[in-house]
Design an enzyme around this catalytic site. Structure first.
Site, PDB file in Angstrom:
ATOM      1  N   CYS A 155      25.586 -16.886  35.990  1.00 29.38           N
ATOM      2  CA  CYS A 155      25.024 -17.903  35.094  1.00 29.38           C
ATOM      3  C   CYS A 155      26.086 -18.632  34.278  1.00 29.38           C
ATOM      4  O   CYS A 155      25.783 -19.657  33.658  1.00 29.38           O
ATOM      5  CB  CYS A 155      24.027 -17.279  34.137  1.00 29.38           C
ATOM      6  SG  CYS A 155      22.488 -16.911  34.943  1.00 29.38           S
TER       7      CYS A 155
HETATM    8  N1  CO8 Z   1       2.796 -10.481  35.596  1.00 29.96           N
HETATM    9  C1  CO8 Z   1       2.114  -9.665  34.756  1.00 29.96           C
HETATM   10  N2  CO8 Z   1       2.669  -8.626  34.110  1.00 29.96           N
HETATM   11  C2  CO8 Z   1       3.980  -8.379  34.357  1.00 29.96           C
HETATM   12  C3  CO8 Z   1       4.754  -9.168  35.227  1.00 29.96           C
HETATM   13  C4  CO8 Z   1       4.111 -10.251  35.871  1.00 29.96           C
HETATM   14  N3  CO8 Z   1       4.753 -11.082  36.716  1.00 29.96           N
HETATM   15  N4  CO8 Z   1       6.010  -8.671  35.263  1.00 29.96           N
HETATM   16  C5  CO8 Z   1       6.039  -7.614  34.435  1.00 29.96           C
HETATM   17  N5  CO8 Z   1       4.809  -7.423  33.889  1.00 29.96           N
HETATM   18  C6  CO8 Z   1       4.409  -6.370  32.954  1.00 29.96           C
HETATM   19  C7  CO8 Z   1       5.245  -5.114  33.111  1.00 29.96           C
HETATM   20  O1  CO8 Z   1       4.728  -4.300  34.134  1.00 29.96           O
HETATM   21  C8  CO8 Z   1       5.131  -4.490  31.742  1.00 29.96           C
HETATM   22  O2  CO8 Z   1       3.913  -3.781  31.652  1.00 29.96           O
HETATM   23  P1  CO8 Z   1       3.803  -2.385  30.823  1.00 29.96           P
HETATM   24  O3  CO8 Z   1       4.102  -2.774  29.397  1.00 29.96           O
HETATM   25  O4  CO8 Z   1       2.405  -1.986  31.088  1.00 29.96           O
HETATM   26  O5  CO8 Z   1       4.853  -1.500  31.412  1.00 29.96           O
HETATM   27  C9  CO8 Z   1       5.002  -5.681  30.796  1.00 29.96           C
HETATM   28  O6  CO8 Z   1       4.626  -6.789  31.613  1.00 29.96           O
HETATM   29  C10 CO8 Z   1       6.290  -6.004  30.083  1.00 29.96           C
HETATM   30  O7  CO8 Z   1       7.366  -6.071  31.057  1.00 29.96           O
HETATM   31  P2  CO8 Z   1       8.864  -6.354  30.649  1.00 29.96           P
HETATM   32  O8  CO8 Z   1       9.297  -5.391  29.604  1.00 29.96           O
HETATM   33  O9  CO8 Z   1       9.704  -6.441  31.889  1.00 29.96           O
HETATM   34  O10 CO8 Z   1       8.709  -7.819  30.043  1.00 29.96           O
HETATM   35  P3  CO8 Z   1       9.602  -8.595  29.027  1.00 29.96           P
HETATM   36  O11 CO8 Z   1       8.760  -8.973  27.883  1.00 29.96           O
HETATM   37  O12 CO8 Z   1      10.909  -7.940  28.752  1.00 29.96           O
HETATM   38  O13 CO8 Z   1       9.925  -9.949  29.850  1.00 29.96           O
HETATM   39  C11 CO8 Z   1      11.715 -10.953  31.134  1.00 29.96           C
HETATM   40  C12 CO8 Z   1      10.611  -9.889  31.083  1.00 29.96           C
HETATM   41  C13 CO8 Z   1      11.047 -12.331  31.134  1.00 29.96           C
HETATM   42  C14 CO8 Z   1      12.502 -10.769  32.413  1.00 29.96           C
HETATM   43  C15 CO8 Z   1      12.627 -10.849  29.895  1.00 29.96           C
HETATM   44  O14 CO8 Z   1      13.035  -9.492  29.710  1.00 29.96           O
HETATM   45  C16 CO8 Z   1      13.880 -11.698  30.009  1.00 29.96           C
HETATM   46  O15 CO8 Z   1      13.826 -12.895  30.194  1.00 29.96           O
HETATM   47  N6  CO8 Z   1      15.037 -11.083  29.828  1.00 29.96           N
HETATM   48  C17 CO8 Z   1      16.315 -11.773  29.901  1.00 29.96           C
HETATM   49  C18 CO8 Z   1      16.687 -11.902  31.312  1.00 29.96           C
HETATM   50  C19 CO8 Z   1      17.917 -12.726  31.503  1.00 29.96           C
HETATM   51  O16 CO8 Z   1      18.384 -13.486  30.708  1.00 29.96           O
HETATM   52  N7  CO8 Z   1      18.462 -12.588  32.649  1.00 29.96           N
HETATM   53  C20 CO8 Z   1      19.569 -13.344  33.008  1.00 29.96           C
HETATM   54  C21 CO8 Z   1      19.548 -13.387  34.442  1.00 29.96           C
HETATM   55  S1  CO8 Z   1      20.178 -14.825  35.029  1.00 29.96           S
HETATM   56  C22 CO8 Z   1      21.829 -14.627  35.533  1.00 29.96           C
HETATM   57  O17 CO8 Z   1      22.650 -13.996  34.982  1.00 29.96           O
HETATM   58  C23 CO8 Z   1      22.193 -15.318  36.778  1.00 29.96           C
HETATM   59  C24 CO8 Z   1      22.189 -14.377  37.905  1.00 29.96           C
HETATM   60  C25 CO8 Z   1      22.493 -15.138  39.156  1.00 29.96           C
HETATM   61  C26 CO8 Z   1      21.361 -16.023  39.586  1.00 29.96           C
HETATM   62  C27 CO8 Z   1      20.371 -15.294  40.398  1.00 29.96           C
HETATM   63  C28 CO8 Z   1      19.467 -16.255  41.104  1.00 29.96           C
HETATM   64  C29 CO8 Z   1      18.316 -15.585  41.811  1.00 29.96           C
END
Ligand code: CO8
Length: 372
Positions: A155
């Site tokens: 990123c």
């Molecule tokens: N629909 C419904 N519910 C869901 C879904 C879904 N799609 N996904 C997860 N849930 C549920 C989970 O099961 C969980 O349920 P429970 O509480 O019952 O266990 C609940 O929702 C909460 O899950 P999370 O804790 O995972 O949810 P978050 O609130 O943390 O949100 C995010 C998830 C959106 C991923 C968030 O943590 C986030 O954005 N974090 C930062 C990520 C980030 O910045 N990453 C950078 C990556 S990008 C990068 O560096 C480039 C890489 C190279 C590119 C790659 C290209 C492919």
């Protein structure tokens, strides 16, 4: 007669290519849930896969839609990945093609002819092939002499590219450098993974970094650049040339994007906020006086927290614009899209910050001031 070079790097212009096709959360979730139904019906003894939800996606990430290069195949529950027809060696590659479109816009905005550019950096989180470098193909397609090479810092590729270009200017090794970031993230996203299938989108951006002596009247002085990396397995992709043909690895989910999203969120926010504040201090800039933050577009909540720590108050959309809602996370291109779309209204003397963060971990800051 041309003025003597100054060794002071500026951003002369930027360019953007947006794929015409876009997928809404509703379309994405309908496709994902159809896959879940098919999978669960076919595997009655396995643990059932859970549905995705539009409400969760928007609340957790701020993403409402994403542009992609191959919508129909991504949404087809039997395919769920882009299907871009292979091209012959005598045709331009897809990544180069979209990079060239963004680059042409940057050149046109700067009033720059390709023959005046000295170098092309293709800075992106994945390359279509290892060699010949994508940058050299883009260079050839644009008719640029000099040199080009690829660089990958996930990123943060674009900001690392900008610092590299700025260093060429500072050292007097180049006067005009194109940093092109074609991000076809849909190719390394696991569209069958509920936790991450909604995150990414495709795009291409370009930034023209030049010596102040040749820049167009309207440009952005680069006040300072800073890069940082700290190893973390929390965002990882194990795809590589050594495991491509290994029998154990065929179809493994770890050969695509995998992350511990919550850990990333928690660890990266303080790291980036501190880095911005330290760099502002080093440059003698008051962070509170920054007119605009063009932050990496990964998660609306992350950006809210980082902007708040930097500015000392909750940032308005004007102070920290979002493109995440319509583009999703476009890896290194995100902060550049925000800059490209939301910088024309600033006045001479306004200062701002382009900032990236992501896998590695990696982070990059580019402090800029508008001239004219
Ligand atoms: N629909 C419904 N519910 C869901 C879904 C879904 N799609 N996904 C997860 N849930 C549920 C989970 O099961 C969980 O349920 P429970 O509480 O019952 O266990 C609940 O929702 C909460 O899950 P999370 O804790 O995972 O949810 P978050 O609130 O943390 O949100 C995010 C998830 C959106 C991923 C968030 O943590 C986030 O954005 N974090 C930062 C990520 C980030 O910045 N990453 C950078 C990556 S990008 C990068 O560096 C480039 C890489 C190279 C590119 C790659 C290209 C492919």
């Amino acid at each position: 007669m041309t003025a003597p070079l100054t060794g002071r790097p500026v951003i002369s212009a930027s360019g953007l290519f947006t794929p015409p096709e876009s997928i809404t959360n509703e379309e994405l979730v309908a496709s994902f849930n159809a896959f879940v139904d098919q999978h669960n019906a076919a595997n009655p003894d396995a643990e059932a896969l859970a549905y995705s939800s539009v409400e969760f996606i928007e609340k957790a990430s701020g993403i409402k839609a994403r542009h992609v290069m191959s919508k129909a195949a991504i949404l087809d529950p039997d395919t769920m990945c882009p299907r871009l027809p292979e091209r012959g060696n005598d045709e331009i590659s897809v990544m180069a093609e979209i990079g060239v479109i963004a680059a042409r816009e940057a050149l046109a905005r700067a009033g720059r002819k390709p023959e005046d550019v000295d170098a092309v950096l293709c800075a992106a989180s994945n390359m279509q092939r290892p060699y010949p470098a994508m940058a050299i193909e883009i260079q050839q397609a644009l008719g640029i002499e000099g040199f080009g090479f690829d660089m990958n810092v996930a990123c943060s590729s674009a900001t690392f590219g900008i610092q590299t270009a700025a260093d060429y200017i500072r050292a007097g090794n180049a006067k005009s450098v194109l940093v092109v970031s074609p991000e076809i993230t849909s190719g390394h996203l696991n569209w069958r993974d509920r936790d991450s299938h909604f995150i990414f989108g495709d795009v291409a951006t370009a930034v023209l970094v030049e010596d102040a002596a040749i820049a167009p009247a309207q440009h952005w002085e680069i006040l300072g650049t800073k890069l940082k990396t700290v190893f973390s397995n929390n965002i990882r992709n194990n795809f590589g040339f050594l495991n491509r043909a290994h029998p154990d690895s065929a179809g493994s989910a770890d050969k695509l994007f995998v992350q511990e999203g919550r850990k990333v969120f928690k660890e990266v926010v303080p790291m980036v906020a501190q880095m911005i504040l330290e760099e502002a201090d080093r440059l003698g800039l008051d962070p509170v006086a920054l007119r605009r933050l063009w932050l990496h577009q990964a998660n609306a909540g992350m950006n809210r927290l980082i902007a708040q720590r930097v500015l000392g108050h909750e940032a308005s959309e004007d102070e920290s614009p979002t493109v995440l809602d319509t583009y999703g996370n476009t890896s290194s291109a995100g902060s550049i899209i925000a800059f490209h779309k939301h910088s024309a209204d600033l006045g001479a003397g306004d200062t701002g910050l382009i900032c990236s963060f992501g896998a590695g971990y990696s982070a990059g800051t580019v402090f800029v001031r508008k001239v004219a």
